[in-house]
Design a protein around this motif. Structure first.
Motif, PDB file in Angstrom:
ATOM      1  N   PRO A  26     -12.518   6.309  60.070  1.00  0.00           N
ATOM      2  CA  PRO A  26     -13.491   7.372  59.788  1.00  0.00           C
ATOM      3  C   PRO A  26     -12.753   8.667  59.446  1.00  0.00           C
ATOM      4  O   PRO A  26     -11.643   8.906  59.947  1.00  0.00           O
ATOM      5  CB  PRO A  26     -14.257   7.515  61.110  1.00  0.00           C
ATOM      6  CG  PRO A  26     -14.008   6.246  61.852  1.00  0.00           C
ATOM      7  CD  PRO A  26     -12.689   5.733  61.391  1.00  0.00           C
ATOM      8  N   PRO A  27     -13.350   9.507  58.611  1.00  0.00           N
ATOM      9  CA  PRO A  27     -12.661  10.738  58.169  1.00  0.00           C
ATOM     10  C   PRO A  27     -12.145  11.607  59.320  1.00  0.00           C
ATOM     11  O   PRO A  27     -11.075  12.192  59.213  1.00  0.00           O
ATOM     12  CB  PRO A  27     -13.736  11.476  57.369  1.00  0.00           C
ATOM     13  CG  PRO A  27     -14.672  10.409  56.917  1.00  0.00           C
ATOM     14  CD  PRO A  27     -14.650   9.347  57.975  1.00  0.00           C
ATOM     15  N   LEU A  28     -12.885  11.674  60.409  1.00  0.00           N
ATOM     16  CA  LEU A  28     -12.449  12.493  61.537  1.00  0.00           C
ATOM     17  C   LEU A  28     -11.164  11.957  62.171  1.00  0.00           C
ATOM     18  O   LEU A  28     -10.297  12.718  62.589  1.00  0.00           O
ATOM     19  CB  LEU A  28     -13.560  12.565  62.598  1.00  0.00           C
ATOM     20  CG  LEU A  28     -13.271  13.443  63.813  1.00  0.00           C
ATOM     21  CD1 LEU A  28     -13.094  14.889  63.390  1.00  0.00           C
ATOM     22  CD2 LEU A  28     -14.379  13.320  64.835  1.00  0.00           C
ATOM     23  N   ARG A  33      -4.190   9.985  62.389  1.00  0.00           N
ATOM     24  CA  ARG A  33      -3.491   8.700  62.370  1.00  0.00           C
ATOM     25  C   ARG A  33      -1.999   8.897  62.668  1.00  0.00           C
ATOM     26  O   ARG A  33      -1.304   9.643  61.988  1.00  0.00           O
ATOM     27  CB  ARG A  33      -3.629   8.047  61.002  1.00  0.00           C
ATOM     28  CG  ARG A  33      -2.953   6.677  60.904  1.00  0.00           C
ATOM     29  CD  ARG A  33      -2.883   6.179  59.471  1.00  0.00           C
ATOM     30  NE  ARG A  33      -4.138   6.220  58.776  1.00  0.00           N
ATOM     31  CZ  ARG A  33      -4.947   5.165  58.626  1.00  0.00           C
ATOM     32  NH1 ARG A  33      -4.602   4.011  59.118  1.00  0.00           N
ATOM     33  NH2 ARG A  33      -6.078   5.286  57.972  1.00  0.00           N
ATOM     34  N   PRO A  34      -1.481   8.198  63.698  1.00  0.00           N
ATOM     35  CA  PRO A  34      -0.036   8.288  63.980  1.00  0.00           C
ATOM     36  C   PRO A  34       0.779   7.751  62.812  1.00  0.00           C
ATOM     37  O   PRO A  34       0.298   6.958  62.008  1.00  0.00           O
ATOM     38  CB  PRO A  34       0.147   7.413  65.221  1.00  0.00           C
ATOM     39  CG  PRO A  34      -1.207   7.298  65.824  1.00  0.00           C
ATOM     40  CD  PRO A  34      -2.181   7.371  64.686  1.00  0.00           C
ATOM     41  N   PHE A 128      -0.551  22.844  51.348  1.00  0.00           N
ATOM     42  CA  PHE A 128      -0.413  22.609  52.784  1.00  0.00           C
ATOM     43  C   PHE A 128      -1.735  22.865  53.506  1.00  0.00           C
ATOM     44  O   PHE A 128      -2.443  23.813  53.224  1.00  0.00           O
ATOM     45  CB  PHE A 128       0.673  23.502  53.383  1.00  0.00           C
ATOM     46  CG  PHE A 128       0.879  23.281  54.847  1.00  0.00           C
ATOM     47  CD1 PHE A 128       1.553  22.171  55.305  1.00  0.00           C
ATOM     48  CD2 PHE A 128       0.360  24.169  55.780  1.00  0.00           C
ATOM     49  CE1 PHE A 128       1.734  21.947  56.652  1.00  0.00           C
ATOM     50  CE2 PHE A 128       0.534  23.965  57.132  1.00  0.00           C
ATOM     51  CZ  PHE A 128       1.216  22.849  57.567  1.00  0.00           C
ATOM     52  N   ASN A 129      -2.021  21.975  54.459  1.00  0.00           N
ATOM     53  CA  ASN A 129      -3.166  22.117  55.344  1.00  0.00           C
ATOM     54  C   ASN A 129      -2.661  21.780  56.745  1.00  0.00           C
ATOM     55  O   ASN A 129      -1.904  20.828  56.917  1.00  0.00           O
ATOM     56  CB  ASN A 129      -4.279  21.160  54.913  1.00  0.00           C
ATOM     57  CG  ASN A 129      -5.573  21.401  55.663  1.00  0.00           C
ATOM     58  OD1 ASN A 129      -5.598  22.035  56.714  1.00  0.00           O
ATOM     59  ND2 ASN A 129      -6.649  20.890  55.105  1.00  0.00           N
ATOM     60  N   TYR A 134      -1.166  17.064  62.328  1.00  0.00           N
ATOM     61  CA  TYR A 134      -1.797  16.375  63.453  1.00  0.00           C
ATOM     62  C   TYR A 134      -1.119  15.048  63.800  1.00  0.00           C
ATOM     63  O   TYR A 134      -0.983  14.721  64.978  1.00  0.00           O
ATOM     64  CB  TYR A 134      -3.279  16.139  63.185  1.00  0.00           C
ATOM     65  CG  TYR A 134      -4.141  17.383  63.183  1.00  0.00           C
ATOM     66  CD1 TYR A 134      -3.631  18.644  63.488  1.00  0.00           C
ATOM     67  CD2 TYR A 134      -5.483  17.302  62.866  1.00  0.00           C
ATOM     68  CE1 TYR A 134      -4.425  19.775  63.471  1.00  0.00           C
ATOM     69  CE2 TYR A 134      -6.291  18.427  62.850  1.00  0.00           C
ATOM     70  CZ  TYR A 134      -5.760  19.658  63.154  1.00  0.00           C
ATOM     71  OH  TYR A 134      -6.554  20.763  63.143  1.00  0.00           O
ATOM     72  N   PRO A 135      -0.684  14.254  62.814  1.00  0.00           N
ATOM     73  CA  PRO A 135      -0.016  12.991  63.154  1.00  0.00           C
ATOM     74  C   PRO A 135       1.266  13.161  63.972  1.00  0.00           C
ATOM     75  O   PRO A 135       1.688  12.224  64.640  1.00  0.00           O
ATOM     76  CB  PRO A 135       0.278  12.358  61.794  1.00  0.00           C
ATOM     77  CG  PRO A 135      -0.772  12.901  60.905  1.00  0.00           C
ATOM     78  CD  PRO A 135      -0.971  14.308  61.374  1.00  0.00           C
ATOM     79  N   VAL A 136       1.861  14.337  63.935  1.00  0.00           N
ATOM     80  CA  VAL A 136       3.050  14.567  64.769  1.00  0.00           C
ATOM     81  C   VAL A 136       2.650  14.448  66.236  1.00  0.00           C
ATOM     82  O   VAL A 136       3.321  13.774  67.023  1.00  0.00           O
ATOM     83  CB  VAL A 136       3.679  15.953  64.476  1.00  0.00           C
ATOM     84  CG1 VAL A 136       4.816  16.236  65.441  1.00  0.00           C
ATOM     85  CG2 VAL A 136       4.155  16.025  63.035  1.00  0.00           C
ATOM     86  N   LEU A 137       1.546  15.060  66.610  1.00  0.00           N
ATOM     87  CA  LEU A 137       1.072  15.001  67.997  1.00  0.00           C
ATOM     88  C   LEU A 137       0.660  13.588  68.397  1.00  0.00           C
ATOM     89  O   LEU A 137       1.029  13.106  69.468  1.00  0.00           O
ATOM     90  CB  LEU A 137      -0.102  15.971  68.198  1.00  0.00           C
ATOM     91  CG  LEU A 137       0.210  17.442  68.001  1.00  0.00           C
ATOM     92  CD1 LEU A 137      -1.062  18.276  68.072  1.00  0.00           C
ATOM     93  CD2 LEU A 137       1.211  17.913  69.035  1.00  0.00           C
ATOM     94  N   THR A 138      -0.100  12.926  67.540  1.00  0.00           N
ATOM     95  CA  THR A 138      -0.548  11.576  67.892  1.00  0.00           C
ATOM     96  C   THR A 138       0.615  10.581  67.901  1.00  0.00           C
ATOM     97  O   THR A 138       0.604   9.629  68.677  1.00  0.00           O
ATOM     98  CB  THR A 138      -1.667  11.087  66.953  1.00  0.00           C
ATOM     99  OG1 THR A 138      -1.224  11.176  65.604  1.00  0.00           O
ATOM    100  CG2 THR A 138      -2.930  11.903  67.155  1.00  0.00           C
ATOM    101  N   SER A 139       1.610  10.824  67.065  1.00  0.00           N
ATOM    102  CA  SER A 139       2.789   9.949  67.079  1.00  0.00           C
ATOM    103  C   SER A 139       3.569  10.121  68.376  1.00  0.00           C
ATOM    104  O   SER A 139       4.102   9.150  68.927  1.00  0.00           O
ATOM    105  CB  SER A 139       3.694  10.246  65.888  1.00  0.00           C
ATOM    106  OG  SER A 139       3.048   9.934  64.681  1.00  0.00           O
TER     107      SER A 139
END
Length: 160
Positions: A26-28, A33-34, A128-129, A134-139
């Protein structure tokens, strides 16, 4: 012969990481995504550096370029750049606490994403956004589970 040497299980772990990279979400959740392939590569570079090296990283990077539809070589370059410190210091990384490993993995994923962004920006004008980070944190969060899962997988299939 290949199963005994652990080649097929090793290749299956790469395939699983590549599938997880393009699995629809899902877009959210998509922005969170890691970086699965990077996590899997870091694990194997630390665990069996004599079998997983720059050639493996380069091939997987080129496959990622194809899967992600990016400029040819962008992910390959980024993965090779982060593979160098991992291969150079794999013994140190093995002996660090899990918290220290999580921090190092976070820095490596951040470095990889920064390289990919800079190349995409230079070649394709990417903008850049903050969600790109965010994937840095989830990874970092996923590293603990990836580490445990792949460690058990390595022992079960005697990947050496």
């Amino acid at each position: 012969m290949w199963i005994k040497a652990g080649l097929i299980p090793l290749l299956l772990s790469y395939l699983a990481a590549l599938v997880l990279m393009v699995l629809p979400l899902p877009p959210l959740l998509e922005m969170w995504r890691p970086d699965w392939l990077t996590l899997v590569l870091i694990y194997w570079l630390i665990a069996i550096p004599h079998r997983v090296g720059f050639t493996t990283v380069l091939v997987l990077g080129l496959l990622t370029d194809i899967l992600m539809g990016s400029g040819f070589g962008i992910y390959a370059i980024a993965l090779v750049v982060i593979a160098y410190p991992v291969l150079r210091h794999f013994q140190r990384l093995r002996n660090q606490s899990m918290l220290q490993q999580i921090i190092v993995v976070g820095m490596l994923v951040l470095m990889k994403r920064a390289i990919v962004y800079e190349l995409e920006h230079a070649l394709n004008g990417a903008v850049f956004n903050i969600t790109y980070l965010y994937p840095v944190l989830t990874s970092m969060i996923a590293w603990y589970w990836v580490y445990l899962l792949l460690r058990k997988y390595r022992h079960r299939y005697a990947i050496r």
